[in-house]
Design a protein around this motif. Structure first.
Motif, PDB file in Angstrom:
ATOM      1  N   MET A 344       0.724  -1.225   0.046  1.00  0.00           N
ATOM      2  CA  MET A 344      -0.008  -0.093   0.106  1.00  0.00           C
ATOM      3  C   MET A 344       0.782   1.292  -0.059  1.00  0.00           C
ATOM      4  O   MET A 344       0.487   2.299  -0.661  1.00  0.00           O
ATOM      5  N   ILE A 345       1.877   1.273   0.682  1.00  0.00           N
ATOM      6  CA  ILE A 345       2.686   2.536   0.943  1.00  0.00           C
ATOM      7  C   ILE A 345       3.332   3.074  -0.506  1.00  0.00           C
ATOM      8  O   ILE A 345       3.215   4.430  -0.506  1.00  0.00           O
ATOM      9  N   PRO A 346       3.585   2.432  -1.513  1.00  0.00           N
ATOM     10  CA  PRO A 346       3.860   3.115  -2.763  1.00  0.00           C
ATOM     11  C   PRO A 346       2.725   4.097  -3.391  1.00  0.00           C
ATOM     12  O   PRO A 346       2.895   5.344  -3.681  1.00  0.00           O
ATOM     13  N   PHE A 347       1.567   3.689  -3.225  1.00  0.00           N
ATOM     14  CA  PHE A 347       0.517   4.453  -3.530  1.00  0.00           C
ATOM     15  C   PHE A 347       0.182   5.714  -2.593  1.00  0.00           C
ATOM     16  O   PHE A 347       0.145   6.731  -3.045  1.00  0.00           O
ATOM     17  N   VAL A 348       0.404   5.478  -1.246  1.00  0.00           N
ATOM     18  CA  VAL A 348       0.475   6.503  -0.343  1.00  0.00           C
ATOM     19  C   VAL A 348       1.515   7.778  -0.629  1.00  0.00           C
ATOM     20  O   VAL A 348       1.287   8.804  -0.648  1.00  0.00           O
ATOM     21  N   ALA A 349       2.645   7.020  -0.693  1.00  0.00           N
ATOM     22  CA  ALA A 349       3.977   8.088  -0.974  1.00  0.00           C
ATOM     23  C   ALA A 349       3.886   8.650  -2.282  1.00  0.00           C
ATOM     24  O   ALA A 349       3.890   9.999  -2.147  1.00  0.00           O
TER      25      ALA A 349
END
Length: 719
Positions: A344-349
């Motif tokens: 999920m983190i790449p979408f958030v970043a």
């Protein structure tokens, strides 16, 4: 002709017929001391702790009275072997008894492929009786060195290593005779006249071996399985997914295989290649200790219609779930959730930084509702203007609107990606579609981050159990692409939509209202808790929970609802403190308290900390967890408290000081980081000067290893 010197080992690194103590930790410490005394490691204590931590996770004893403790360590400067032939045997976890020959493999963090290939060649030789018999018969240390150099000389010559060493050959279908000549094999064929010979071809088994370190057990398990295949009259091909580059198995071999063996401690790369094949799975050490049983089980699975199969077709058993083996449910649950958060983190970043860039270019008004329109300014601007007909605000507003809209859409995938990849961790590829659909339903129901967690677990469970249902052969091809996504989506999303979504949405609303109500001492306490969590394991499970909590509410933050933005700022600032504090302590305040390698790491930690990459502190924490982690937690807690108490906000989920334009109250943000950094550094200096590291007892060995092992559970995400 004399063998070419490997440079891995010298007489000063060898001990014969010596008593080094009664525990594996005692032996490891002595061997680590030899490596450091030879100038190949900066700190004997750091190397010993890394090796003891590795030993605590899985014993390195192998059948035949051999032990191979090994570790990658930032304190090691050159790939090295240290060896002891023991007068008193010591337990290293081998199934057939204690070890009397111990080889310690010490590898730098950045060891190259050729070096690792040489080391793995030696590891493979240690399961050969002729080689171990020669080691036991040797009368001088020089003879031991000659035996080692003779064994790896072919790899040294082909790799051009010359003076050092390193990691293992990749997997493969090389000829059996060529492999055996160097002490190992990745391929075998049934011996003539064996049970598998004759007019009918022998059973064909393919497989993968892999361990976390990828230096020794990966290759030893491959060779042991190949040898077991020969004894059983089967043809065996093993792909070793070790530290060096991996040569994949020939797709034609996989297609023709009757069964698959996975002897792994980590997830198999590209597991879908083996989809639908009967599979036997176990830890990599089982491949070393019980290869004959694993091969026998694989041969039995060929004719068993109820046998578990690799995820991806028909009667599918989930790869990750099966890999858990006898793992406790709580540990499996943690792994599933962390997998979802990591994906999920790449979408958030990406999305968060684009939103922040939109604010920088177009101002905060870009997020407000346009007069007379139901769409926000960004969409309205993009729909009604082009580069040839710019809005009155100019090019910056137009580009900022585009960045804001793209970022908002990226953040819109947050919950769906979380749910989809939680389901993937449970059920492999068949779980992705049901998981994404369940995540979309969670967004629709306003169930948010918590709804995504529940939806991902439901979708993964549904896909996993559907995959275990025996079906006709003609139906297997439809299972992963049609039937499992359809029925899994109905089950998981139906439960969310009709039963669970409403209560979860209510809970999320109450939580949001609670956070918005936090002021004064309550907000400061929350900042302290978030800071402690961010520094506890530096990118591990606890750190990720705090980070995920922050980014989940980021899209809901606004001028009227600043609490989520304040939480994001506190989390990011606290996560920057540990590497910055260690950089300050090791390069300025107390240089003599750190090794040369640590001082070099400290220089890099300045940039890593400024960028909000908490992993910059991990080399220090792995070497000295009981002093580094507490000091980091103290400073991070101070920083989190200051940020929450003064209302610092962040509209960006990542980037550290380099996203200054997205930080509200930037000077207080910087002050909070500086104060936390100084506090952490001073606490660490005091601990290093006045709290001596003592040699722990056996029980304390395990506790220290557990504390360091927390660091090793991190995902490779810079948070």
């Amino acid at each position: 002709m004399a063998p070419q010197a490997s440079g891995l080992i010298g007489p000063d690194l060898v001990g014969l017929d010596e008593d080094l103590g009664g525990t594996s930790a005692d032996v490891i410490r002595v061997l680590a001391g030899r490596v450091a005394a030879s100038g190949r490691a900066g700190s004997a204590d750091a190397l010993a702790e890394d090796a003891i931590k590795r030993e605590a996770s899985v014993g390195t004893g192998v059948p035949g009275g051999i032990a191979i403790p090994h570790a990658r360590s930032s304190s090691v400067t050159s790939p090295t072997l240290a060896m002891s032939r023991l007068a008193r045997t010591v337990p290293f976890g081998a199934p057939d008894g204690d070890a009397d020959i111990v080889f310690m493999i010490a590898v730098p963090e950045g060891a190259d492929k050729d070096h690792l290939t040489v080391l793995s060649t030696l590891a493979r030789a240690l399961i050969r009786e002729d080689f171990t018999a020669a080691l036991r018969a040797a009368t001088t240390r020089e003879e031991i060195v000659d035996l080692v150099d003779r064994e790896v000389s072919g790899e040294v010559a082909s790799a051009g290593v010359g003076t050092s060493a390193g990691a293992g050959a990749s997997a493969t279908s090389a000829s059996a005779s060529g492999r055996e000549a160097r002490g190992g094999a990745a391929t075998s064929a049934a011996a003539p006249g064996s049970a598998g010979s004759g007019t009918a071809r022998p059973r064909l088994i393919v497989g993968v071996t892999a361990c976390p370190t990828g230096i020794a057990h990966t290759y030893m398990a491959a060779d042991a399985l190949v040898a077991a295949g020969k004894r059983a009259g089967a043809e065996v091909h093993i792909e070793t997914q070790g530290s060096s580059s991996v040569t994949p198995l020939d797709p034609a071999l996989i297609a023709a295989a009757d069964a698959v063996v996975f002897a792994v401690d980590v997830d198999v790369r590209d597991q879908g290649r083996f989809a639908g094949k009967p599979v036997v799975r176990g830890p990599v050490k089982r491949g070393v200790d019980e290869p004959d049983r694993m091969i026998a089980e694989a041969l039995a699975a060929v004719d068993d219609p109820r046998a578990q199969r690799v995820a991806g077709a028909g009667s599918v058993a989930s790869g990750p779930v099966m890999n858990a083996g006898k793992q406790h449910l709580g540990q499996a649950l943690k792994r599933w959730l962390l997998t979802g958060v990591s994906y999920m983190i790449p979408f958030v970043a990406g999305g968060g930084l684009l939103i922040a860039l939109g604010f920088l270019l177009a101002g905060y008004g870009v997020a407000l509702t346009a007069k007379g329109h139901t769409v926000n300014n960004a969409v309205y601007t993009l729909q009604n203007y082009t580069l040839l007909h710019l809005p009155p605000e100019g090019l910056g507003y137009y580009l900022g609107s585009a960045a804001f809209q793209i970022g908002g859409l990226s953040l819109g995938f947050l919950v769906a990606a979380l749910a989809g990849y939680i389901a993937y961790a449970i059920a492999d590829r068949p779980g992705i579609a049901p998981g994404f659909v369940a995540g979309a339903i969670a967004v629709f129901m306003n169930a948010g981050f918590l709804g995504g967690l529940v939806g991902g677990l439901l979708a993964g469970a549904a896909a996993y159990w559907l995959g275990r249902i025996p079906v006709w052969r003609w139906l297997r091809g439809l299972m992963p692409v049609v039937i499992i996504p359809l029925l899994g989506s109905i089950v998981a999303s139906g439960l969310l939509l009709l039963v669970l979504g409403g209560p979860i949405a209510w809970l999320m609303t109450e939580l949001s209202q609670f956070l918005n109500s936090l002021t004064g001492a309550s907000a400061v306490l929350l900042g302290v808790i978030l800071g402690l969590m961010m520094a506890f394991d530096l990118g591990g499970p606890v750190n990720k929970v705090a980070y995920a909590f922050a980014v989940a509410g980021l899209s809901a933050g606004s001028v009227a609802n600043p609490a989520p933005l304040e939480i994001m700022a506190a989390v990011m600032a606290a996560g920057m403190v540990p590497p910055l504090a260690l950089a300050l302590a090791s390069t300025i305040l107390y240089r003599k308290g750190f090794t040369v390698a640590e001082r070099e790491n400290g220089k890099a930690a300045w940039l890593l900390g400024a960028s909000f990459i908490s992993e910059g502190a991990i080399p220090f924490a792995a070497a000295d967890p009981l002093r580094v982690i507490p000091s980091s937690m103290v400073g991070a807690a101070v920083t989190g408290a200051i940020c929450m108490g003064t209302g610092v906000t962040s509209r960006a989920p990542h980037g550290g000081i380099f996203v200054f334009f997205a930080i509200g109250n930037i000077w207080m943000f910087i002050l909070a980081i500086v104060v936390g950094m100084v506090v952490s550094a001073l606490v660490l200096v005091v601990l290093k000067r006045f709290v001596r590291r003592r040699t722990p007892l056996a029980l304390e060995d395990a506790q220290a290893a557990d504390a360091a092992a927390v660091i090793d559970q991190r995902q490779p995400v810079a948070v």
